[in-house]
Design a protein around this motif. Structure first.
Motif, PDB file in Angstrom:
ATOM      1  N   ALA A 183       0.842  -1.197   0.000  1.00 52.45           N
ATOM      2  CA  ALA A 183       0.000   0.000   0.000  1.00 52.45           C
ATOM      3  C   ALA A 183       0.883   1.255   0.000  1.00 52.45           C
ATOM      4  O   ALA A 183       0.601   2.236  -0.710  1.00 52.45           O
ATOM      5  N   TRP A 184       1.956   1.225   0.782  1.00 55.76           N
ATOM      6  CA  TRP A 184       2.876   2.353   0.858  1.00 55.76           C
ATOM      7  C   TRP A 184       3.462   2.657  -0.532  1.00 55.76           C
ATOM      8  O   TRP A 184       3.463   3.797  -0.985  1.00 55.76           O
ATOM      9  N   VAL A 185       3.935   1.600  -1.205  1.00 55.03           N
ATOM     10  CA  VAL A 185       4.529   1.791  -2.535  1.00 55.03           C
ATOM     11  C   VAL A 185       3.475   2.333  -3.507  1.00 55.03           C
ATOM     12  O   VAL A 185       3.749   3.235  -4.290  1.00 55.03           O
ATOM     13  N   LEU A 186       2.241   1.793  -3.434  1.00 55.66           N
ATOM     14  CA  LEU A 186       1.197   2.236  -4.368  1.00 55.66           C
ATOM     15  C   LEU A 186       0.831   3.695  -4.147  1.00 55.66           C
ATOM     16  O   LEU A 186       0.509   4.415  -5.096  1.00 55.66           O
ATOM     17  N   VAL A 187       0.864   4.167  -2.896  1.00 53.56           N
ATOM     18  CA  VAL A 187       0.429   5.543  -2.615  1.00 53.56           C
ATOM     19  C   VAL A 187       1.585   6.533  -2.711  1.00 53.56           C
ATOM     20  O   VAL A 187       1.454   7.597  -3.304  1.00 53.56           O
ATOM     21  N   PHE A 225       6.449   5.330 -10.283  1.00 50.39           N
ATOM     22  CA  PHE A 225       7.344   4.784 -11.296  1.00 50.39           C
ATOM     23  C   PHE A 225       6.496   4.288 -12.457  1.00 50.39           C
ATOM     24  O   PHE A 225       5.303   3.997 -12.288  1.00 50.39           O
ATOM     25  N   PRO A 226       7.115   4.197 -13.646  1.00 51.48           N
ATOM     26  CA  PRO A 226       6.328   3.762 -14.806  1.00 51.48           C
ATOM     27  C   PRO A 226       5.818   2.334 -14.601  1.00 51.48           C
ATOM     28  O   PRO A 226       6.539   1.487 -14.052  1.00 51.48           O
ATOM     29  N   GLY A 227       4.606   2.077 -15.018  1.00 49.71           N
ATOM     30  CA  GLY A 227       4.047   0.727 -14.906  1.00 49.71           C
ATOM     31  C   GLY A 227       3.376   0.463 -13.576  1.00 49.71           C
ATOM     32  O   GLY A 227       2.983  -0.658 -13.295  1.00 49.71           O
ATOM     33  N   LYS A 228       3.230   1.506 -12.751  1.00 54.10           N
ATOM     34  CA  LYS A 228       2.615   1.291 -11.440  1.00 54.10           C
ATOM     35  C   LYS A 228       1.155   0.854 -11.560  1.00 54.10           C
ATOM     36  O   LYS A 228       0.680   0.053 -10.759  1.00 54.10           O
ATOM     37  N   TRP A 229       0.471   1.353 -12.598  1.00 50.04           N
ATOM     38  CA  TRP A 229      -0.938   0.993 -12.786  1.00 50.04           C
ATOM     39  C   TRP A 229      -1.095  -0.515 -12.939  1.00 50.04           C
ATOM     40  O   TRP A 229      -2.110  -1.091 -12.537  1.00 50.04           O
ATOM     41  N   LEU A 230      -0.040  -1.147 -13.505  1.00 46.76           N
ATOM     42  CA  LEU A 230      -0.097  -2.589 -13.692  1.00 46.76           C
ATOM     43  C   LEU A 230      -0.151  -3.297 -12.337  1.00 46.76           C
ATOM     44  O   LEU A 230      -0.861  -4.291 -12.164  1.00 46.76           O
ATOM     45  N   LEU A 231       0.601  -2.763 -11.347  1.00 49.30           N
ATOM     46  CA  LEU A 231       0.563  -3.344  -9.993  1.00 49.30           C
ATOM     47  C   LEU A 231      -0.841  -3.230  -9.419  1.00 49.30           C
ATOM     48  O   LEU A 231      -1.336  -4.144  -8.781  1.00 49.30           O
ATOM     49  N   GLU A 232      -1.485  -2.071  -9.669  1.00 50.14           N
ATOM     50  CA  GLU A 232      -2.859  -1.863  -9.181  1.00 50.14           C
ATOM     51  C   GLU A 232      -3.777  -2.965  -9.696  1.00 50.14           C
ATOM     52  O   GLU A 232      -4.621  -3.470  -8.961  1.00 50.14           O
ATOM     53  N   VAL A 233      -3.614  -3.314 -10.971  1.00 53.07           N
ATOM     54  CA  VAL A 233      -4.453  -4.358 -11.564  1.00 53.07           C
ATOM     55  C   VAL A 233      -4.111  -5.716 -10.952  1.00 53.07           C
ATOM     56  O   VAL A 233      -4.994  -6.485 -10.573  1.00 53.07           O
ATOM     57  N   VAL A 234      -2.807  -5.981 -10.816  1.00 52.72           N
ATOM     58  CA  VAL A 234      -2.350  -7.274 -10.298  1.00 52.72           C
ATOM     59  C   VAL A 234      -2.871  -7.521  -8.879  1.00 52.72           C
ATOM     60  O   VAL A 234      -3.261  -8.633  -8.539  1.00 52.72           O
ATOM     61  N   ILE A 235      -2.918  -6.454  -8.054  1.00 50.69           N
ATOM     62  CA  ILE A 235      -3.399  -6.590  -6.667  1.00 50.69           C
ATOM     63  C   ILE A 235      -4.808  -7.166  -6.636  1.00 50.69           C
ATOM     64  O   ILE A 235      -5.146  -7.967  -5.769  1.00 50.69           O
ATOM     65  N   ASP A 236      -5.659  -6.754  -7.586  1.00 48.55           N
ATOM     66  CA  ASP A 236      -7.057  -7.184  -7.566  1.00 48.55           C
ATOM     67  C   ASP A 236      -7.275  -8.575  -8.158  1.00 48.55           C
ATOM     68  O   ASP A 236      -8.365  -9.131  -8.012  1.00 48.55           O
ATOM     69  N   VAL A 237      -6.261  -9.118  -8.831  1.00 47.65           N
ATOM     70  CA  VAL A 237      -6.439 -10.413  -9.498  1.00 47.65           C
ATOM     71  C   VAL A 237      -6.962 -11.497  -8.537  1.00 47.65           C
ATOM     72  O   VAL A 237      -7.925 -12.181  -8.857  1.00 47.65           O
ATOM     73  N   PRO A 238      -6.376 -11.634  -7.319  1.00 50.97           N
ATOM     74  CA  PRO A 238      -6.891 -12.694  -6.433  1.00 50.97           C
ATOM     75  C   PRO A 238      -8.366 -12.538  -6.059  1.00 50.97           C
ATOM     76  O   PRO A 238      -9.032 -13.529  -5.776  1.00 50.97           O
ATOM     77  N   PHE A 239      -8.895 -11.306  -6.091  1.00 51.75           N
ATOM     78  CA  PHE A 239     -10.319 -11.098  -5.809  1.00 51.75           C
ATOM     79  C   PHE A 239     -11.185 -11.700  -6.907  1.00 51.75           C
ATOM     80  O   PHE A 239     -12.223 -12.283  -6.634  1.00 51.75           O
TER      81      PHE A 239
END
Lengths: 278, 277
Positions: free
Chosen positions: A93-97, A101-115
């Motif tokens: 959460a700290w890194v996301l907020v 860095f470039p490609g951060k949006w991809l991490l946002e998507v990846v976080i929701d994958v397990p849901f």
């Protein structure tokens, strides 16, 4: 407007006042009926069926060697993974907020994958990286490690998604004041940021623990369900159902239900405390 | 806002960033990518094979039907309960609001067991009565729909409630005082203001419904071509050493869930940009 028409359409009508109008009363009745038929009565049936064998029956089911081993593994792994999530989830959460860095949006998507990913597919994807043909050389399938792995996968988003919005709302000035007075970044985090994150972390941890306790789908292909090694509580319930031992299944299930209820109560208390403070 | 808070990038920042990215790649990114490569190991043959097998087509259709029906039910129920919880006071409201979240933390196997105990045709609480009326729930489509609706129940409500709280009642009261009926107010004022929250809720519910496995496994009976859903087919194929087929269905299911996440995150980004403008 005619009251007859209103009552017929009742379910979706918004009421503006604070007391129930006739229409929203009907809506409430319909909604509660469906909720009872779908959720409350079936869950009550689990409790009632479990109680038919009495306390001694219940006790002999949950202390059966194989069942007790499964419960021990599930509780240990769920608690361990939850503690792990408290640290990693807060870090993510700290890194996301705070980081950019470039490609951060991809991490946002990846976080929701397990849901959103079907749990059986989650199990299959984990087998492909941590199973027999592991490109990493990690053969975790069919061991107790697989249970930890599956729990970590399915519970990943809970702490992150609870902490992220709170971190996003934090005002920077207190942190800046502390830093200008010579506090190190670690001290600022520990003394200023962390205390305001604690309720969100606790709520995320509660959800994560509850989810892990009941997990089934992601383990089917991954853990091999070996008794005393990688068999979890849900699998024990399923085998009792398949052996037509409904009372036994209900006894173990009621134990899980009790834990779910405790989590719900804990969450409610945490949320109320936060609301009072805010 | 984020600009102000930015610290200078020290080694800690980079180490943390690296650790987080590595963890997410190892736990989610890489395994997910492997499903794609496994499914297309022999080109599109595996995927074609799924669509040429009538039993698999039936499984996909059953999954789609159950998910759509469960989503429709949960959407109507979710919007109605959200309105009741936010706009009304009634005894037991706090209990209801806490219980609504229960399905998220109940094990899918327990959900299946609970439904079997009540609706089981042989010795359930209501099952025999329903059976004599000609309604079969367990080992049939209604049971699958109920299991699916159960596990995804709170998703719409969790999206809609915070938005309803935020929009308040001013516009609704204005519309009512100008003579709009309750129904008109709902369609013209309330629904448009919670539109996006409902859309997120529906997309998330649909994704969750398509993927339900444990609860469906208990209630469906898993009869090939009749009550076998797509997720059950993944397990069946994998255990019968048809790994390619399992990966092909898994790929189809995973595509839908990733697509659902992408839709929601794009809509959220657009919404956030409009809000700051």
């Amino acid at each position: 407007m005619s009251t007859v028409a209103e009552s017929r359409r009742g379910i979706a009508l918004p009421a503006l006042g604070h007391d129930l109008t006739r229409a929203s009363g009907i809506g409430l009745g319909l909604a509660m009926t469906w909720f009872s038929l779908l959720v409350l009565i079936p869950l009550a049936a689990v409790m009632v069926t479990a109680s038919t064998t009495g306390w001694s029956g219940f006790w002999s089911v949950v202390t059966n060697d194989q069942t007790a081993a499964a419960i021990r593994l599930t509780v240990t792994a769920a608690a361990g993974v939850t503690l792990f999530n408290v640290v990693t989830g807060t870090a993510i959460a700290w890194v996301l907020v705070r980081d950019r860095f470039p490609g951060k949006w991809l991490l946002e998507v990846v976080i929701d994958v397990p849901f959103a990913l079907p749990t059986i597919v989650a199990g299959l994807v984990l087998v492909s990286l941590y199973g027999v043909d592991s490109p990493l050389g990690l053969h975790w399938a069919n061991t107790s490690m697989s249970v930890w792995l599956a729990f970590a996968f399915v519970t990943l988003p809970f702490v992150v998604r609870m902490v992220q919005p709170v971190l996003d709302e934090l005002e920077a000035d207190v942190e800046e004041a502390a830093a200008s007075l010579g506090a190190s970044r670690f001290t600022v985090f520990r003394r200023i940021v962390l205390p305001s994150l604690v309720p969100a972390i606790a709520a995320g941890a509660a959800l994560s623990f509850a989810r892990a306790m009941g997990e089934y789908g992601s383990l089917v292909l991954l853990s091999g369900n070996l008794p005393f090694e990688s068999e979890v509580t849900s699998v024990r319930i399923l085998s009792a159902i398949e052996n037509d031992n409904r009372a036994g299944a209900a006894a173990i299930a009621s134990l899980l239900l009790l834990i779910s209820l405790l989590v719900i109560v804990a969450l409610d208390i945490i949320q109320r405390r936060v609301a009072r403070r805010g | 806002m984020a600009e102000v808070r930015r610290h200078r990038n020290g080694p800690v920042t980079y180490a943390l960033r690296l650790a987080v990215v590595a963890y997410l790649v190892l736990l989610i990114g890489w395994p997910l990518a492997l499903v794609g490569t496994h499914a297309f190991e022999n080109g599109t043959e595996a995927i074609r094979g799924i669509f040429e097998d009538p039993d698999m087509v039936a499984a996909l259709r059953l999954t789609a039907v159950a998910a759509v029906v469960a989503t429709a039910i949960n959407t109507v129920f979710g919007v109605a309960v959200s309105l009741l919880l936010v706009r009304n006071e009634f005894p037991g409201k706090r209990v209801l609001s806490a219980l609504i979240d229960l399905p998220l933390s109940v094990s899918p196997i327990v959900v299946g067991l609970a439904l079997v105990l009540v609706y089981g045709g042989r010795d359930g609480w209501f099952g025999p009565t329903l059976e004599s009326a000609g309604i079969e729930v367990i080992f049939s489509t209604p049971g699958i729909v109920m299991a699916t609706a159960f596990v995804a129940l709170p998703l719409v409500i969790r999206e809609v409630v915070p938005v309803l709280k935020e929009v308040g009642t001013e516009q609704e009261q204005a519309a009512r005082s100008l003579g709009a009926s309750g129904w008109q107010t709902f369609w013209r004022i309330t629904l448009p203001s919670i539109k996006w929250a409902v859309v997120y809720g529906v997309v998330l519910t649909l994704a969750r419904s398509l993927g339900e496995f444990g609860a469906v496994k208990v209630v469906s009976g898993n009869v090939l071509g009749e009550t076998r859903t797509a997720t059950l087919a993944v397990e069946e194929k994998y255990l019968n050493f048809d790994q390619e087929g399992a990966y092909a269905i898994a790929f189809l299911l995973a595509s839908v869930s990733v697509l659902a996440i992408l839709i929601v995150s794009v809509l959220r980004a657009i919404g956030a940009r409009q809000a700051t403008r």
